[in-house]
Design a protein around this motif. Structure first.
Motif: not given
Length: 337
Positions: A300-327
């Protein structure tokens, strides 16, 4: 897999992050031997969001008095719990965030004990605080900060005679980077599918609770709004039925971040409602990921890290699909305001 260097991740998070254990224990032990009244977890934007899980962990597992505070508000609110006997912990990737730097200066001037976790060395925040751990790299900095905060918070609890499992816990912290890597691999296809499906979705409801509330708040505001210019709202599961439910219709994107702490039934209730109404429900559940070698009581404690890491995968694919750099930014650090 898009943009994920496994060797770099393990080097930065596993080897370099865990290398600070001895230093963290020395810092916390020294503070505890001296004595302190409470702990303030202070940040801005993503870094205050990253503090919320640890406030929740302390409130639900310890009698230590803890306060997570937004830096700018903390500076003007005259918090009567704050004193020279407080311990103030800050995080900052750049070490230059104006509000965080000013809050650190304020706390130091008041005589409080100050600690900072910073990615970039030789930056203003590193030079203000009493104790600083500098990771040396912005890459995977949040993953590393999460690990360092586990070690800080649970050492304080151990020294408060509230966490006798500390030695076993730290052994399992060492297994967390590999568990994160495995979760990223397992979720990668789903992350890509989400980004493709929702590249043009203009509004998301993100719902979370417990120690995943910080991730919910951060992802909606700092990633979807700031980095992708997508309208998003973070909603606490305990408050979802006090207003927000009226805005859910059949095509509303509702994203549920389910963890494994005691607030999980709150998320179950939202899920049961949402699946009846919308055909755009996404559930990201840490129970779906194996954490090899990690005991049930610590998941339950480590769920924080696991959740953030998988959300971060969505981020990089949104960046690609939307042609919108995260920066890309319109205003943040682009102009005076």
């Amino acid at each position: 897999m898009l943009k994920f260097d496994e060797d770099l991740f393990l080097r930065l998070v596993e080897k370099e992050g865990l290398a600070f254990r001895g230093q963290i224990e020395d810092i916390v032990d020294g503070i505890c031997n001296k004595g302190y009244s409470n702990i303030f977890l202070i940040g801005a934007g993503g870094t205050i969001a990253m503090m919320y899980p640890y406030e929740y962990i302390l409130k639900s597992n310890s009698t230590i008095d803890v306060h997570a505070e937004i830096a700018a508000e903390f500076m003007v609110m005259n918090n009567r719990h704050f004193s020279k006997d407080s311990v103030c912990i800050f995080t900052s990737v750049s070490g230059t965030t104006k509000e965080t730097v000013e809050a650190a200066e304020f706390c130091k001037a008041a005589g409080a004990t100050t600690i900072a976790l910073v990615a970039e060395p030789n930056t203003p925040l590193t030079q203000i605080v009493d104790y600083c751990i500098t990771t040396g790299s912005e890459t995977h900095s949040f993953d590393t900060f999460f690990m360092l905060l586990y070690m800080f918070v649970f050492r304080f609890m151990y020294n408060n005679n509230e966490f006798p499992q500390y030695e076993q816990f730290t052994k399992e912290v060492a297994l967390l980077p590999q568990a994160i890597l495995n979760a990223v691999k397992a979720f990668d296809k789903s992350a890509e599918e989400f980004a493709i499906k929702h590249k043009d979705t203009d509004y998301h409801m993100m719902v979370g609770s417990g120690n995943l509330w910080g991730n919910t708040y951060s992802y909606a505001m700092c990633i979807l709004e700031e980095m992708q210019w997508i309208h998003a709202r973070s909603i606490h599961a305990a408050e979802f039925f006090h207003g927000t439910l009226e805005l859910v219709v059949e095509d509303t994107s509702v994203i549920l971040l389910k963890g494994e702490d005691d607030t999980r039934p709150l998320m179950d209730r939202v899920e049961k409602f949402a699946e009846k109404i919308t055909n755009q429900l996404t559930v990201i559940d840490t129970k779906d990921f194996k954490m090899e070698g990690i005991s049930e009581e610590f998941r339950k404690h480590f769920a924080v890290s696991i959740n953030w890491s998988v959300l971060s995968r969505i981020s990089v694919y949104l960046e690609r699909e939307r042609n919108h750099p995260l920066t890309l930014r319109r205003y943040y650090r682009q102009m005076e305001y």
